[in-house]
Design a protein around this motif. Structure first.
Motif, PDB file in Angstrom:
ATOM      1  N   ALA A  20      -3.420 -28.316  27.744  1.00  0.00           N
ATOM      2  CA  ALA A  20      -3.249 -27.032  27.856  1.00  0.00           C
ATOM      3  C   ALA A  20      -3.394 -26.586  26.228  1.00  0.00           C
ATOM      4  CB  ALA A  20      -1.875 -26.885  28.358  1.00  0.00           C
ATOM      5  N   PRO A  21      -3.596 -25.494  26.188  1.00  0.00           N
ATOM      6  CA  PRO A  21      -3.837 -24.866  24.775  1.00  0.00           C
ATOM      7  C   PRO A  21      -2.297 -24.786  24.113  1.00  0.00           C
ATOM      8  CG  PRO A  21      -5.041 -23.389  26.212  1.00  0.00           C
ATOM      9  CD  PRO A  21      -4.438 -24.453  27.040  1.00  0.00           C
ATOM     10  N   ALA A  22      -1.362 -24.577  25.196  1.00  0.00           N
ATOM     11  CA  ALA A  22      -0.134 -24.378  24.694  1.00  0.00           C
ATOM     12  C   ALA A  22       0.411 -25.534  23.866  1.00  0.00           C
ATOM     13  CB  ALA A  22       0.959 -24.286  25.967  1.00  0.00           C
ATOM     14  N   ALA A  23      -0.332 -26.851  23.817  1.00  0.00           N
ATOM     15  CA  ALA A  23       0.170 -27.917  23.147  1.00  0.00           C
ATOM     16  C   ALA A  23       0.126 -27.562  21.688  1.00  0.00           C
ATOM     17  CB  ALA A  23      -0.674 -28.965  23.495  1.00  0.00           C
ATOM     18  N   LEU A  24      -0.889 -26.510  21.220  1.00  0.00           N
ATOM     19  CA  LEU A  24      -1.320 -26.347  19.904  1.00  0.00           C
ATOM     20  C   LEU A  24      -0.380 -25.406  19.208  1.00  0.00           C
ATOM     21  CD1 LEU A  24      -5.157 -25.353  19.966  1.00  0.00           C
ATOM     22  CD2 LEU A  24      -4.098 -27.480  19.107  1.00  0.00           C
ATOM     23  N   ALA A  25       0.390 -24.617  20.099  1.00  0.00           N
ATOM     24  CA  ALA A  25       1.072 -23.544  19.697  1.00  0.00           C
ATOM     25  C   ALA A  25       2.224 -23.971  18.680  1.00  0.00           C
ATOM     26  CB  ALA A  25       1.907 -22.795  20.958  1.00  0.00           C
ATOM     27  N   LYS A  26       2.146 -23.022  17.319  1.00  0.00           N
ATOM     28  CA  LYS A  26       3.080 -23.459  16.429  1.00  0.00           C
ATOM     29  C   LYS A  26       3.322 -22.111  15.592  1.00  0.00           C
ATOM     30  CE  LYS A  26       4.238 -26.751  13.316  1.00  0.00           C
ATOM     31  NZ  LYS A  26       5.543 -26.899  12.884  1.00  0.00           N
ATOM     32  N   ASP A  27       4.692 -22.132  15.206  1.00  0.00           N
ATOM     33  CA  ASP A  27       4.838 -21.138  14.169  1.00  0.00           C
ATOM     34  C   ASP A  27       5.151 -21.828  12.936  1.00  0.00           C
ATOM     35  OD1 ASP A  27       4.761 -19.097  15.992  1.00  0.00           O
ATOM     36  OD2 ASP A  27       7.157 -18.643  15.442  1.00  0.00           O
ATOM     37  N   TYR A  28       4.225 -21.417  12.016  1.00  0.00           N
ATOM     38  CA  TYR A  28       4.670 -21.940  10.430  1.00  0.00           C
ATOM     39  C   TYR A  28       5.210 -20.874   9.668  1.00  0.00           C
ATOM     40  CZ  TYR A  28       0.553 -24.956  11.895  1.00  0.00           C
ATOM     41  OH  TYR A  28      -0.446 -25.668  12.517  1.00  0.00           O
ATOM     42  N   LYS A  29       5.843 -21.541   8.472  1.00  0.00           N
ATOM     43  CA  LYS A  29       6.234 -20.719   7.534  1.00  0.00           C
ATOM     44  C   LYS A  29       5.530 -20.680   6.395  1.00  0.00           C
ATOM     45  CE  LYS A  29      11.418 -20.598   8.313  1.00  0.00           C
ATOM     46  NZ  LYS A  29      12.309 -21.493   8.864  1.00  0.00           N
ATOM     47  N   MET A  30       5.225 -19.557   5.624  1.00  0.00           N
ATOM     48  CA  MET A  30       4.634 -19.573   4.307  1.00  0.00           C
ATOM     49  C   MET A  30       5.450 -18.735   3.418  1.00  0.00           C
ATOM     50  SD  MET A  30       1.023 -17.786   3.309  1.00  0.00           S
ATOM     51  CE  MET A  30      -0.070 -18.688   4.289  1.00  0.00           C
ATOM     52  N   ALA A  31       5.782 -19.451   2.112  1.00  0.00           N
ATOM     53  CA  ALA A  31       6.481 -18.952   1.133  1.00  0.00           C
ATOM     54  C   ALA A  31       5.568 -18.146   0.152  1.00  0.00           C
ATOM     55  CB  ALA A  31       7.197 -20.025   0.214  1.00  0.00           C
ATOM     56  N   LEU A  32       5.725 -16.944  -0.407  1.00  0.00           N
ATOM     57  CA  LEU A  32       5.171 -16.379  -1.483  1.00  0.00           C
ATOM     58  C   LEU A  32       6.084 -15.938  -2.616  1.00  0.00           C
ATOM     59  CD1 LEU A  32       3.320 -13.426   0.610  1.00  0.00           C
ATOM     60  CD2 LEU A  32       2.314 -16.119   0.212  1.00  0.00           C
TER      61      LEU A  32
END
Ligand code: MLT
Length: 334
Positions: A20-32
């Motif tokens: 399932a493509p759901a296995a790829l799901a991810k929320d990343y954090k990016m600092a600026l």
């Protein structure tokens, strides 16, 4: 019947987990480190948009501008430990963790946006990417091109080194930049980027240097009036990913991160060329005065090359490395 259920259900579940493509799901954090609206923001938002597109909405990147996730140097530490996914920050704030990238902040080495691009995207750039993985456990996957760092201050127009004497100038905690100001006859004050606006506002420091686009995004025009158009460092701001996070991704996700980084880098270059002049004019309209150093900056250039370059040969990988960079840019060894 019972027996079949017990076998089939886990079988179905494991197939769906694998495919399932759901296995790829991810929320990343990016600092600026910068506020929204500058070159860091352009690179970061473009990267997030591209990753979203390439993963068909499965990979999301949430941006935290304005140093919300710590000052720029802290974000390198956190990414190095795997506590933060991504950060976009000025290269001068990576140097303390991986000294060879200091090559990109050696004064008067990069003399145009084209040169910034050719150094970062050629053989030398590839080497610097490997070195930062080795030294700091972070991987550079994209570059923002932010323009020359110009000098601003709240006290008076500066056109020569004589005018600079006596001013308190903020610099990042970066040995090359500190030494450059010392070569110019002033003792600069090292201060984290996240504290700089307040430092200028309260008069703890009189001035600082950063590109026009950054000055605008950070609203420095509210606390600084005079600009001197020096061109000692061309600001390059890498997008880094924690190497531990990168290595824990599936190969197809790694490939999407690398591709999105490359495409966002192209976008950043175009953004610089299209917007720097416009932003410079808007800063003048908001009351900033822009001055040009007398004699095409000759006194600044001569002192920086003579006093700063030799001091940092070892940390950037030897004199030969600087000569190689100059040769890449079509200039003679010094
Ligand atoms: C600094 O001056 O510390 C940085 O160059 C600021 C930035 O990241 O824009």
């Amino acid at each position: 019947m019972k027996f079949v259920k017990r076998i089939v259900l886990p079988f179905i579940t494991s197939i769906s987990l694998l495919s399932a493509p759901a296995a790829l799901a991810k929320d990343y954090k990016m600092a600026l480190g910068d506020a929204a609206g500058g070159t860091q923001w352009e690179l970061g938002t473009k990267f997030a948009e591209l990753l979203d597109e390439k993963s068909k909405g499965k990979l999301k990147v949430n941006l935290f501008p304005n140093g919300q996730l710590g000052n720029e140097q802290d974000t390198v530490n956190n990414a190095s430990l795997g506590l933060l996914d991504f950060s976009v920050l000025a290269i001068n704030n990576v140097t303390p963790f991986s000294p060879t990238v200091g090559l990109l902040t050696m004064p008067y080495v990069i003399l145009s946006p084209e040169e910034a691009k050719s150094l970062t995207q050629g053989k030398i750039g590839e080497e610097l990417v490997k070195n930062t993985v080795r030294d700091a456990n972070v991987r550079i996957v994209g570059w923002a091109y932010s323009g020359f760092r110009v000098l601003t201050n709240s006290k008076r127009p500066i056109k020569s080194l004589k005018d600079l004497k006596g001013l308190v100038i903020r610099v990042p905690r970066n040995e090359i930049m500190m030494s450059t100001y010392q070569a110019w006859g002033v003792n600069p004050t090292p201060m984290a980027w996240s504290e700089t606006f307040t430092g200028l506002q309260l008069g703890v420091v009189d001035g600082q240097d950063n590109p026009y686009i950054t000055i605008d995004a950070m609203k420095f025009n509210e606390v600084q009036k005079y600009v001197t158009n020096i061109r000692y460092i061309f600001s390059i701001e890498p997008l880094i990913v924690s190497e531990s996070v990168f290595q824990s991704q599936k190969p197809e996700v790694q490939a999407m991160i690398l591709e999105a980084g490359k495409e966002a880098t192209e976008h950043s270059y175009k953004f610089l060329l299209e917007s720097e002049e416009k932003i410079k004019r808007s800063l003048i309209a908001k009351g900033m005065e822009i001055h040009t150093p007398v004699n095409a900056e000759k006194e600044w250039i001569d002192l920086a090359k003579k006093k700063v370059w030799p001091k940092f040969y070892d940390s950037i990988g030897g004199k030969a490395k600087l000569d190689e960079a100059l040769a890449t840019l079509g200039r003679k060894a010094h």
